[in-house]
Design a protein around this motif. Structure first.
Motif, short mmCIF file in Angstrom:
data_model
loop_
_atom_site.label_atom_id
_atom_site.label_comp_id
_atom_site.label_asym_id
_atom_site.label_seq_id
_atom_site.Cartn_x
_atom_site.Cartn_y
_atom_site.Cartn_z
N THR A 129 32.72 56.50 37.06
CA THR A 129 33.41 55.47 36.30
C THR A 129 34.69 55.99 35.66
O THR A 129 35.64 55.22 35.46
N THR A 130 34.75 57.29 35.33
CA THR A 130 35.99 57.83 34.76
C THR A 130 37.09 57.85 35.81
O THR A 130 38.25 57.55 35.51
N MET A 131 36.75 58.20 37.04
CA MET A 131 37.73 58.15 38.13
C MET A 131 38.25 56.73 38.31
O MET A 131 39.46 56.51 38.44
N LEU A 132 37.36 55.75 38.26
CA LEU A 132 37.78 54.36 38.42
C LEU A 132 38.61 53.91 37.22
O LEU A 132 39.58 53.16 37.38
N GLN A 133 38.26 54.37 36.02
CA GLN A 133 39.08 54.08 34.84
C GLN A 133 40.51 54.53 35.07
O GLN A 133 41.47 53.80 34.80
N LEU A 134 40.68 55.75 35.59
CA LEU A 134 42.02 56.30 35.82
C LEU A 134 42.75 55.56 36.93
O LEU A 134 43.97 55.38 36.87
N MET A 135 42.02 55.13 37.93
CA MET A 135 42.64 54.35 39.00
C MET A 135 43.21 53.05 38.45
O MET A 135 44.33 52.65 38.78
N LEU A 136 42.43 52.39 37.61
CA LEU A 136 42.90 51.15 37.01
C LEU A 136 44.04 51.41 36.03
O LEU A 136 45.02 50.67 35.98
N HIS A 137 43.93 52.49 35.27
CA HIS A 137 44.98 52.84 34.32
C HIS A 137 46.29 53.21 35.03
O HIS A 137 47.36 53.13 34.42
N SER A 138 46.19 53.60 36.29
CA SER A 138 47.38 53.93 37.07
C SER A 138 48.14 52.69 37.53
O SER A 138 49.26 52.80 38.02
N HIS A 139 47.52 51.53 37.38
CA HIS A 139 48.19 50.28 37.76
C HIS A 139 49.26 49.96 36.71
O HIS A 139 49.03 50.12 35.51
N PRO A 140 50.43 49.50 37.12
CA PRO A 140 51.52 49.25 36.17
C PRO A 140 51.25 48.15 35.16
O PRO A 140 51.96 48.05 34.15
N ARG A 141 50.21 47.33 35.36
CA ARG A 141 49.95 46.22 34.44
C ARG A 141 48.65 46.38 33.65
O ARG A 141 48.34 45.56 32.80
N VAL A 142 47.89 47.44 33.92
CA VAL A 142 46.56 47.56 33.32
C VAL A 142 46.42 48.88 32.56
O VAL A 142 46.80 49.94 33.08
N ALA A 143 45.88 48.82 31.37
CA ALA A 143 45.60 50.02 30.57
C ALA A 143 44.11 50.08 30.27
O ALA A 143 43.55 49.13 29.72
N VAL A 144 43.48 51.20 30.63
CA VAL A 144 42.05 51.40 30.35
C VAL A 144 41.90 52.73 29.63
O VAL A 144 42.17 53.78 30.21
N PRO A 145 41.49 52.72 28.37
CA PRO A 145 41.45 53.95 27.57
C PRO A 145 40.25 54.83 27.87
O PRO A 145 39.33 54.43 28.60
N PRO A 146 40.24 56.04 27.29
CA PRO A 146 39.02 56.86 27.33
C PRO A 146 37.89 56.14 26.62
O PRO A 146 38.12 55.19 25.86
N GLU A 147 36.67 56.61 26.83
CA GLU A 147 35.52 55.95 26.21
C GLU A 147 35.60 55.99 24.68
O GLU A 147 35.94 57.00 24.09
N THR A 148 35.28 54.85 24.09
CA THR A 148 35.16 54.76 22.64
C THR A 148 33.70 54.49 22.30
O THR A 148 32.87 54.27 23.18
N ARG A 149 33.40 54.51 21.01
CA ARG A 149 32.00 54.31 20.61
C ARG A 149 31.88 53.37 19.42
O ARG A 149 31.01 53.53 18.57
N PHE A 150 32.75 52.39 19.37
CA PHE A 150 32.69 51.47 18.23
C PHE A 150 32.22 50.08 18.61
O PHE A 150 31.69 49.35 17.78
N LEU A 151 32.40 49.67 19.85
CA LEU A 151 32.19 48.28 20.21
C LEU A 151 30.73 47.85 20.02
O LEU A 151 30.46 46.86 19.33
N VAL A 152 29.80 48.56 20.63
CA VAL A 152 28.39 48.16 20.54
C VAL A 152 27.85 48.31 19.11
O VAL A 152 27.23 47.37 18.58
N PRO A 153 28.06 49.45 18.43
CA PRO A 153 27.57 49.54 17.04
C PRO A 153 28.17 48.47 16.12
O PRO A 153 27.47 47.92 15.26
N ALA A 154 29.45 48.17 16.31
CA ALA A 154 30.08 47.15 15.47
C ALA A 154 29.44 45.78 15.71
O ALA A 154 29.18 45.03 14.76
N TYR A 155 29.17 45.47 16.97
CA TYR A 155 28.57 44.17 17.27
C TYR A 155 27.21 44.01 16.61
O TYR A 155 26.91 42.99 15.99
N PHE A 156 26.38 45.04 16.73
CA PHE A 156 25.03 44.93 16.17
C PHE A 156 25.03 45.04 14.65
O PHE A 156 24.01 44.78 14.01
#
Length: 346
Positions: free
Chosen positions: A17-44
């Motif tokens: 999935t990290t390789m795919l993240q970088l592939m998408l981030h290499s697209h001129p219109r798409v930005a995909v950051p490194p993994e974060t850890r706030f989304l799920v804890p914040a939701y719950f």
């Protein structure tokens, strides 16, 4: 009209999935950051932050995201104060505050579209759809035997082989469920082995799914590894090299005979249905199968306990949940389109 739908990359850990993240981030219109850890804890924990229609509540949540010890916000290269300010001025919903992080990250690279990658999101697709109702999901699948062999070598992975096998089985089962329930333009599955063998063809098909033109830079993700993979994550060192098929099938030498027997016994149907050949290994020992089933049961019980608590929270939602940051999200909410200049402070 070009799409601005959020893109989420999911899959069993060590699926590429990290390789795919970088592939998408290499697209001129798409930005995909490194993994974060706030989304799920914040939701719950969203009840603790109250109604996001109140700017002060947005500030409190954004401040926790920016300053929390374990949120990984610092790895995004964003100014914490500017993000908190943007969240306070942004739309008044929980999803909007969360999404503003990624919107700010995309702005950092001058890109109009954002994504997010975390393998375990495969368990939280419904939750993500509540926050981002126009989201698109990409499920990357890899031979379960390779995932298990790779997980065993990771310094951060503490569970045993049985839990690793249960993790892969869970990811595949969730993927099947999402493929049945979600619209075709919302959920897409591809195999790691196909992606590494013919990245141009697979990425062209993937771009068609997300509504973007294919860009050849996506086949050279190593050029983005320096800016989109934190240096301390040494287990992602392969992302700094060319895309290769060399890592497929390493399980043959990495797994013990009993582990291969276990995988083909308890995961055989899933492996075969995805096009992975079995070796014809003997049946696994009964105690090994029992240990796998116990791991599956523990994961299911823990997940159900968490989801049941959240069902009660849904009965008393502290405020709007869905984001209002994209054309699709605003359309679903019955609101007019919003210019990007209105989403961030000047």
């Amino acid at each position: 009209m070009q799409s601005d739908r959020p893109i989420f990359v999911v899959g069993c850990p060590r699926s590429g999935t990290t390789m795919l993240q970088l592939m998408l981030h290499s697209h001129p219109r798409v930005a995909v950051p490194p993994e974060t850890r706030f989304l799920v804890p914040a939701y719950f924990s969203r009840r603790a932050y109250g109604d996001m229609r109140l700017a002060d509540n947005r500030r409190r949540l954004a401040t926790w995201i920016a300053e929390g010890r374990n949120t990984k916000f610092r790895e995004l290269g964003l100014d914490a104060g500017e993000f908190v300010h943007a969240a306070m001025l942004g739309p008044g919903s929980f999803g909007s505050v969360i999404g503003m992080v990624f919107k700010c990250y995309a702005e950092r690279f001058g890109k109009p579209r954002w994504g997010d990658k975390r393998p375990s999101y495969y368990r939280h697709v419904e939750m993500l759809m509540r926050m981002f109702p126009d989201a698109q999901f990409i499920h990357l699948i890899r031979d379960g035997r390779d995932c298990i062999a790779s997980l065993k070598e990771m310094p951060w992975y503490k569970p045993d082989t049985f839990h690793a096998a249960a993790n892969w089985a869970e990811a595949i089962d969730f993927g099947r469920r999402h493929a049945r329930k979600l619209p075709e333009d919302s959920f897409y599955q591809l195999r790691y082995e196909d992606l590494t063998a013919d990245p141009e063809t697979e990425l062209a098909k993937l771009c068609a799914f997300i509504g973007e033109d294919y860009d050849p830079a996506m086949c050279e993700p190593r050029h983005m590894a320096e800016v989109a993979v934190p240096r301390h994550k040494v287990w992602h060192s392969n992302t700094h090299r060319e895309v290769t098929t060399a890592h497929a099938g390493k399980w043959v030498s990495k797994l013990e005979p009993w582990e291969i027997a276990l995988c083909e016994d308890v995961l055989g149907e899933r492996l075969s249905s995805l096009g992975y050949e079995l070796t014809g290994a003997p049946r696994a020992d009964r105690e090994h199968v029992a240990a796998f089933k116990s791991a599956v049961s523990k994961r299911r019980t823990a997940r159900a306990r968490k989801y049941n608590r959240d069902r009660l929270t849904r009965l008393r939602e502290p405020g709007p949940t869905a984001a209002l940051l994209t054309d699709g999200q605003r359309m679903l909410a019955g609101l007019p389109r919003q210019r990007s200049a209105e989403l961030l402070p000047r």
